[in-house]
Structure formats: structure tokens, C-alpha cells
Design a protein around this motif. Structure first.
Motif, PDB file in Angstrom:
ATOM      1  N   PRO A   1       0.810  -1.220   0.000  1.00 17.81           N
ATOM      2  CA  PRO A   1       0.000   0.000   0.000  1.00 17.81           C
ATOM      3  C   PRO A   1       0.838   1.262   0.000  1.00 17.81           C
ATOM      4  O   PRO A   1       0.388   2.305  -0.481  1.00 17.81           O
TER       5      PRO A   1
ATOM      6  N   GLY B   1       0.310   1.615  -3.706  1.00 18.99           N
ATOM      7  CA  GLY B   1      -0.834   2.480  -3.458  1.00 18.99           C
ATOM      8  C   GLY B   1      -0.474   3.950  -3.526  1.00 18.99           C
ATOM      9  O   GLY B   1      -1.173   4.755  -4.153  1.00 18.99           O
TER      10      GLY B   1
ATOM     11  N   VAL C   1      -7.258  -0.057  -2.197  1.00 20.93           N
ATOM     12  CA  VAL C   1      -6.001   0.352  -1.551  1.00 20.93           C
ATOM     13  C   VAL C   1      -5.760   1.854  -1.702  1.00 20.93           C
ATOM     14  O   VAL C   1      -5.334   2.534  -0.767  1.00 20.93           O
TER      15      VAL C   1
ATOM     16  N   PRO D   1      -7.429   3.487   2.136  1.00 17.07           N
ATOM     17  CA  PRO D   1      -6.306   2.810   2.800  1.00 17.07           C
ATOM     18  C   PRO D   1      -6.580   2.483   4.261  1.00 17.07           C
ATOM     19  O   PRO D   1      -5.988   1.553   4.814  1.00 17.07           O
TER      20      PRO D   1
END
Length: 360
Positions: free
Chosen positions: A38, A42, A327, A331
Motif C-alpha cells: 500500500p 498504493g 487500496v 487505505p
């Protein structure tokens, strides 16, 4: 075969690509699971969505996975068809149904470690290298910022190395998971504790031995972080961080050592190592990325690192765009997000329901 790609403006999609061939020094592997980062993936897509570049080239996504060896190329000893392996290192490892990787980017999965767990091998190698960079020793006190997947793994490796850990994150759900995993420390949200008072009480006023930043982006390491460290303490920029000028001045006065981290080891991005398969002599470079990968998987096998409580989602590869949207856009509701790269071949892991814990 299916491969996860991204557009120049930060959106994931599936592409159909030819199955790769297997060259000397390579393994052809059937992808099992990929672990989304992430922070790296992300954060990258989030930045691309807000500030698309002029370059419209599309690229693959991912860098850490697990799989089964299907074909062993010439000069790739130690592997055989059917062997479970952990795989790490972009641009050669990404989220795809089949992968051709150099022998130094794969390591056998030990008994007792599942393929979903082994897919975290790249995160584990990075965490291990980041902690080696600050020369942790038995009894050190480490202050750790950021409890994404990389941070969760890092705090467990730190305590396996004999350190005590104080960890912080803004999200209550992540703090809760960290407290399940920590046996030599505790995790907090920043507003739950007077951090300086706690650290000074734990060290009789000396300050912490080391700090680890594991936050996405280049957020400033402020004065408070420097104040928490003892004279000649160490800082590992494991997942981002930058010193402000004022903090740098006091860091210099204390002779703090600020150490950057080259991903999973000193061999990372060396084509001689990663493509040609030529290893570094162990007597001179004991902890290459591959040896860090191997050591991390052994920590999983020994029960010293546990990633199962971190897994919040698992998507089939056909659902990859939805996985990255989650994601990027939410988050706070995710931690360990896996992609089942061949759902007709591999069973997805059980995912723990943490929906009631996702409060800030």
C-alpha cells in the motif's frame, strides 16, 4: 496470460500477455499470490491520479509474490519443478499468472509456510535490510513509525533480533494488530501516549537507540523524533522520511546516523546479480537480497514473524482493478491485500474480519 498493469494516470487493469520463455539462470514459475504494497504501489497510483505525468507509458504492478516452479533453466541449481518459491524484485517480479525470474530472485519456501504467507517475501527482505542498516543489537530500544504491512513485519523482526519496540500509527485498527504481534513492546496512536516521557522512563533518561520510519512519501522527521534518540542514535529511512533543517541541526549535534535503505539488500537492481545470476561472495556481502529473503521465510517458519493477522483482503486476479481502487481510495480499511494470481489452481486464504476495528 493475465498481467496487472497500470495506466499513466494511476488506474490498474488486466492485460493479456504472452507466456514468457525460460532462459539460462532463470525459473519459469506459475504465480500463486501477489502481495500489494500500500505504500509503494498504493502511494504511487495515488500520486499518478492526482498528478498524471506527460509520459503515457503503461507498466506492470507489483514486486513480491509466491509461486510454483514449472521449468528450471540451465545454470539454476537448487530448484526443481513443483517447488514452492518466494519471488521478489521488480521489474522481473510483478502480478502475473506466470513469471520468468533470475535464480537470485527466488528462494525455496520452507515447510510450514503457506504460499499466501510466502508472497510477503519482498516486504520481509526490505524490512530485514532496513533493520540491518541500523545495526540493531540485543536490548536496543527502537521507536517505529508506521504500521502498514512493511512496518508490521519490521517490528516483529526487530523483536526477533532482541530489541524492544515502541510503535506508532494513526489508525486504531493497525495499532490493535500490532499489539497482538508484539511481545517485547507496545503500539500506540500518537495521542494515546506522551512518547518522550515513556521513552525516557524506559531508558533512564538516555533516549531510544534507534528510530525507524515506515511511512509512505517523504514526510518530515520533526524535532520530536530527534529528541527521542540518545547521543549517536540511528535512524533507518525504511519507508520514507526527510529531515527538516531544524531537526538536521540537532541531529548533527547528537551525531545521529541517518541511513537510507536500498530495498531488500545491497545486490538490489544490480543486473549482474539479478539477471546473470552471479552471487556476491558471502564473506564480503553476507546479506544479499536473496539471503535476506531466505532468512525472512525462515522467520515465518519458526513462528517469529506472523503475517496471518495482517491479511484483510484477497482478490482474484480478475478483480485486480477493484483491489487497487480499495487500496488507493480507502487505505484505512486495508492492511494485507493479496492477489490470487491463479484462482483455478490455488485456494485463497481465510481473511480475518476487522470491519468493526476500522476506526481512527
Amino acid at each position: 496470460m493475465n498481467v496487472v498493469m497500470h495506466t499513466h494516470d494511476g488506474h490498474a487493469y488486466l492485460a493479456d500477455r504472452p507466456t514468457p520463455g525460460c532462459q539460462p539462470n532463470q525459473l519459469l514459475c506459475r504465480g500463486a499470490f501477489g502481495w500489494i504494497s500500500p505504500g509503494t504501489e498504493g502511494g504511487f497510483l495515488r500520486h499518478r491520479r492526482s498528478s498524471p505525468p506527460t509520459d503515457t507509458t503503461h507498466h506492470t504492478l507489483g514486486y513480491t509474490a509466491s509461486g510454483l516452479v514449472e521449468t528450471v533453466g540451465d545454470d539454476a541449481p537448487g530448484f526443481q519443478p513443483g517447488m514452492a518459491v518466494g519471488l521478489y524484485g521488480s521489474p522481473y517480479v510483478f502480478h502475473a499468472q506466470q513469471l520468468a525470474v533470475g535464480r537470485n530472485l527466488a528462494t525455496p519456501v520452507p515447510a510450514g509456510v503457506s504460499l499466501p504467507e510466502a508472497a510477503s517475501v519482498g516486504l520481509g527482505a526490505i524490512a530485514m535490510h532496513g533493520l540491518r542498516r541500523i545495526d540493531l543489537t540485543l536490548g536496543d530500544l527502537v521507536v517505529h513509525w508506521g504500521l502498514g504491512p512493511l512496518g508490521m513485519i519490521a517490528i516483529q523482526i526487530a523483536q526477533a533480533m532482541g530489541a524492544r519496540v515502541i510503535a506508532l500509527d494513526l489508525l486504531a485498527a493497525r495499532v490493535a494488530v500490532a499489539n497482538e504481534l508484539l511481545t517485547r513492546g507496545h503500539a500506540f496512536q500518537p495521542d494515546q501516549v506522551n512518547l518522550k516521557e515513556l521513552i525516557m522512563a524506559m531508558t533512564r533518561g538516555r533516549g531510544a537507540d534507534a528510530a525507524v520510519t515506515c511511512v509512505s512519501g517523504q514526510r518530515a522527521i520533526d524535532q520530536n523524533i530527534v529528541d527521542l534518540l540518545r547521543d549517536r542514535g540511528r535512524i533507518s529511512l525504511l519507508g520514507g522520511g526527510a529531515l527538516t533543517l531544524d531537526a538536521m541541526q540537532d541531529a548533527c549535534r547528537k551525531e545521529l546516523e541517518i541511513r537510507h535503505v536500498r530495498a531488500g539488500g545491497p545486490s538490489r537492481r544490480d543486473p549482474v546479480y539479478e539477471v546473470q545470476g552471479i552471487d556476491y561472495p558471502i564473506g564480503y556481502v553476507p546479506w544479499t537480497e536473496n539471503r535476506n529473503m531466505e532468512a525472512y521465510l525462515q522467520l515465518l517458519a519458526d513462528g517469529l514473524v506472523n503475517v496471518k493477522p495482517m491479511i484483510t483482503h484477497c482478490f482474484n486476479i480478475e478483480q485486480a482493478p477493484a483491489a487497487w481502487n480499495l487500496v488507493v481510495d480507502h487505505p484505512e480499511t486495508t492492511l494485507g491485500v493479496l492477489i490470487n494470481l491463479n484462482p483455478d489452481r490455488f485456494n485463497s486464504p481465510t481473511v480475518r474480519d476487522r470491519s468493526e476495528e476500522h476506526t481512527s
